[in-house]
Scaffold this motif. Structure first.
Motif, PDB file in Angstrom:
ATOM      1  N   ARG A 246       0.837  -1.206   0.000  1.00 34.29           N
ATOM      2  CA  ARG A 246       0.000   0.000   0.000  1.00 34.29           C
ATOM      3  C   ARG A 246       0.875   1.261   0.000  1.00 34.29           C
ATOM      4  N   ASP A 247       1.945   1.246   0.791  1.00 38.13           N
ATOM      5  CA  ASP A 247       2.753   2.461   0.951  1.00 38.13           C
ATOM      6  C   ASP A 247       3.815   2.637  -0.147  1.00 38.13           C
ATOM      7  N   LEU A 248       4.312   1.528  -0.709  1.00 34.91           N
ATOM      8  CA  LEU A 248       5.478   1.645  -1.599  1.00 34.91           C
ATOM      9  C   LEU A 248       5.174   1.472  -3.088  1.00 34.91           C
ATOM     10  N   LEU A 249       4.088   0.771  -3.431  1.00 37.46           N
ATOM     11  CA  LEU A 249       3.836   0.565  -4.860  1.00 37.46           C
ATOM     12  C   LEU A 249       3.239   1.824  -5.474  1.00 37.46           C
ATOM     13  N   ASP A 250       3.746   2.188  -6.653  1.00 35.94           N
ATOM     14  CA  ASP A 250       3.227   3.367  -7.333  1.00 35.94           C
ATOM     15  C   ASP A 250       1.884   3.081  -7.977  1.00 35.94           C
ATOM     16  N   ASP A 251       1.653   1.816  -8.321  1.00 39.09           N
ATOM     17  CA  ASP A 251       0.385   1.452  -8.969  1.00 39.09           C
ATOM     18  C   ASP A 251       0.251  -0.071  -8.932  1.00 39.09           C
ATOM     19  N   VAL A 252      -0.968  -0.544  -9.064  1.00 38.70           N
ATOM     20  CA  VAL A 252      -1.194  -1.980  -9.298  1.00 38.70           C
ATOM     21  C   VAL A 252      -2.021  -2.096 -10.571  1.00 38.70           C
ATOM     22  N   VAL A 253      -1.510  -2.879 -11.521  1.00 41.42           N
ATOM     23  CA  VAL A 253      -2.139  -3.022 -12.830  1.00 41.42           C
ATOM     24  C   VAL A 253      -2.630  -4.461 -12.965  1.00 41.42           C
ATOM     25  N   LEU A 254      -3.803  -4.639 -13.589  1.00 41.56           N
ATOM     26  CA  LEU A 254      -4.373  -5.983 -13.762  1.00 41.56           C
ATOM     27  C   LEU A 254      -4.361  -6.386 -15.238  1.00 41.56           C
ATOM     28  N   VAL A 255      -4.072  -7.661 -15.495  1.00 41.05           N
ATOM     29  CA  VAL A 255      -4.088  -8.158 -16.876  1.00 41.05           C
ATOM     30  C   VAL A 255      -5.029  -9.361 -16.975  1.00 41.05           C
ATOM     31  N   SER A 256      -5.577  -9.562 -18.184  1.00 33.05           N
ATOM     32  CA  SER A 256      -6.559 -10.628 -18.399  1.00 33.05           C
ATOM     33  C   SER A 256      -5.861 -11.952 -18.713  1.00 33.05           C
ATOM     34  N   GLU A 257      -6.619 -13.034 -18.663  1.00 29.32           N
ATOM     35  CA  GLU A 257      -6.069 -14.357 -19.004  1.00 29.32           C
ATOM     36  C   GLU A 257      -5.581 -14.371 -20.454  1.00 29.32           C
ATOM     37  N   GLU A 258      -6.323 -13.695 -21.346  1.00 27.35           N
ATOM     38  CA  GLU A 258      -5.925 -13.663 -22.757  1.00 27.35           C
ATOM     39  C   GLU A 258      -4.600 -12.914 -22.920  1.00 27.35           C
ATOM     40  N   GLU A 259      -4.434 -11.848 -22.153  1.00 29.28           N
ATOM     41  CA  GLU A 259      -3.176 -11.081 -22.221  1.00 29.28           C
ATOM     42  C   GLU A 259      -2.007 -11.906 -21.666  1.00 29.28           C
TER      43      GLU A 259
END
Ligand SMILES: *Cc1c(COP(=O)(O)O)cnc(C)c1O
Length: 338
Positions: A246-259
């Motif tokens: 929570r404190d250190l990550l600049d972002d969390v990105v999600l990807v699909s199964e197809e990706e």
């Protein structure tokens, strides 16, 4: 509180056992991104995954004479790491897993000399079994991600990447329970506070992403994924990895199964690397345009190679994949941008 000093101590504990994997350029990903792109090859660890770092560091202080043994719950790779590290020190290891864990991973752990317990259908069920063993038999539990020694061990990857390439602008880190991303972010930002560290998860059952959004650890439904090593909860009583992420990550990105499917083909055909779905989420995020254009070199961690080769062969051949009640439609590899 965990600091860079703990990660430097971990580096000594894992020396010559779980350190020094190569950081190699990916010319194809560089051509896509327009910036140098590096792969940290943790798939080349003796157990085929980075989890050996945390396990070796966590088992280092355990006395084989006075302690009856260690236990953990695991989607596979942490169990392999604990089994390997325990055997090396002559310590009994009991690994608890859910029924969702692929057979290849279960067999791999038995081959490393550990006892295996299959319990329930989720990582949380396996964790409960591991806790029972601690109470009844006095085993020491080693969390896959929420233990300061484990996080410090995984953080050594951040040290090695920045030592090899101090000019890295962005680190893309596969994210599940957050021991890896938390440790790597702590190491990297202690050395270079302006580096960006982005966690990447699959879009079905991403517990850390949901927890950060809610501001507290929450449960998500666990479903089969090509990135099976990224499945599982973060623990409602999470003590460390949640706050670090929570404190250190600049972002969390999600990807699909197809990706993920396409990224596994890409890493195989372009870089000739066999890697788990969990490893390619960073590549998937770039190929799908979900990462803002970086100002300098980018690195991602190829976290492990312990996959079901039958399923991998299908992906490479462009065949359809069934994941429970979800189907990924088959697609032959086509190079990005062509
Ligand atoms: C455990 C694991 C991850 C995620 O690590 P966390 O510390 O749980 O976030 C990623 N890739 C592989 C191959 C793993 O085994």
């Amino acid at each position: 509180m965990l600091t860079l000093a703990d990660i430097l101590t971990a580096r000594n504990a894992i020396k010559d056992i779980a350190d020094g994997t190569p950081l190699v350029p990916s010319p194809f990903m560089e051509s896509v991104l327009g910036k140098p792109f590096f792969l940290k090859l943790e798939n080349m660890q003796p157990i085929g995954a980075f989890k050996l770092r945390g396990a070796v560091n966590a088992i280092a202080p355990i006395d084989p004479v006075t302690m009856p043994g260690v236990t953990c719950c695991s989607t596979g790779n942490h169990g392999r790491g604990v089994a390997f590290a325990a055997r090396q020190r002559g310590i009994r290891a009991v690994i608890c897993m859910s029924e969702l864990v692929p057979k290849a991973k279960v067999d791999g752990i038995k081959a490393l000399g550990a006892e295996v317990r299959i319990a329930g259908t989720s990582q949380d069920d396996a964790l409960a079994e591991s806790k029972r063993l601690c109470e009844r038999e006095g085993l020491v539990e080693i969390s896959p991600f929420d233990d300061p020694l484990v996080v410090a061990g995984q953080g050594t990857i951040g040290l090695e990447i920045l030592e090899a390439r101090p000019d890295i602008d962005t680190l893309l880190v596969p994210l599940s329970g957050g021991g890896l991303a938390g440790g790597v972010a702590l190491a990297a930002k202690s050395i270079n506070p302006s580096i960006k560290v982005i966690g990447i998860s699959m879009d079905r059952g991403a517990a850390m992403h949901a927890s950060i959004r809610e501001g507290r650890p929450v449960e998500v439904k666990e479903v089969p994924s090509l990135a099976d090593s990224l499945g599982g909860g973060i623990g409602l009583a999470n003590r460390l990895s949640f706050s670090l992420c929570r404190d250190l990550l600049d972002d969390v990105v999600l990807v699909s199964e197809e990706e993920i499917y396409h990224a596994m083909q890409t890493l195989y055909y372009e870089d000739r690397i066999v890697a788990e779905g969990a490893c390619v989420v960073g590549i998937a995020a770039i190929l799908s345009g979900k990462i803002a254009k970086p100002l300098g070199p980018v690195a991602t961690i190829i976290t492990g190679r312990n996959l079901d080769m039958e399923m991998f062969t299908k992906i490479i051949n462009g065949e359809s994949i069934r994941l429970g009640d979800y189907t990924i439609e088959g697609l032959r590899y086509q190079r990005h941008g062509t």
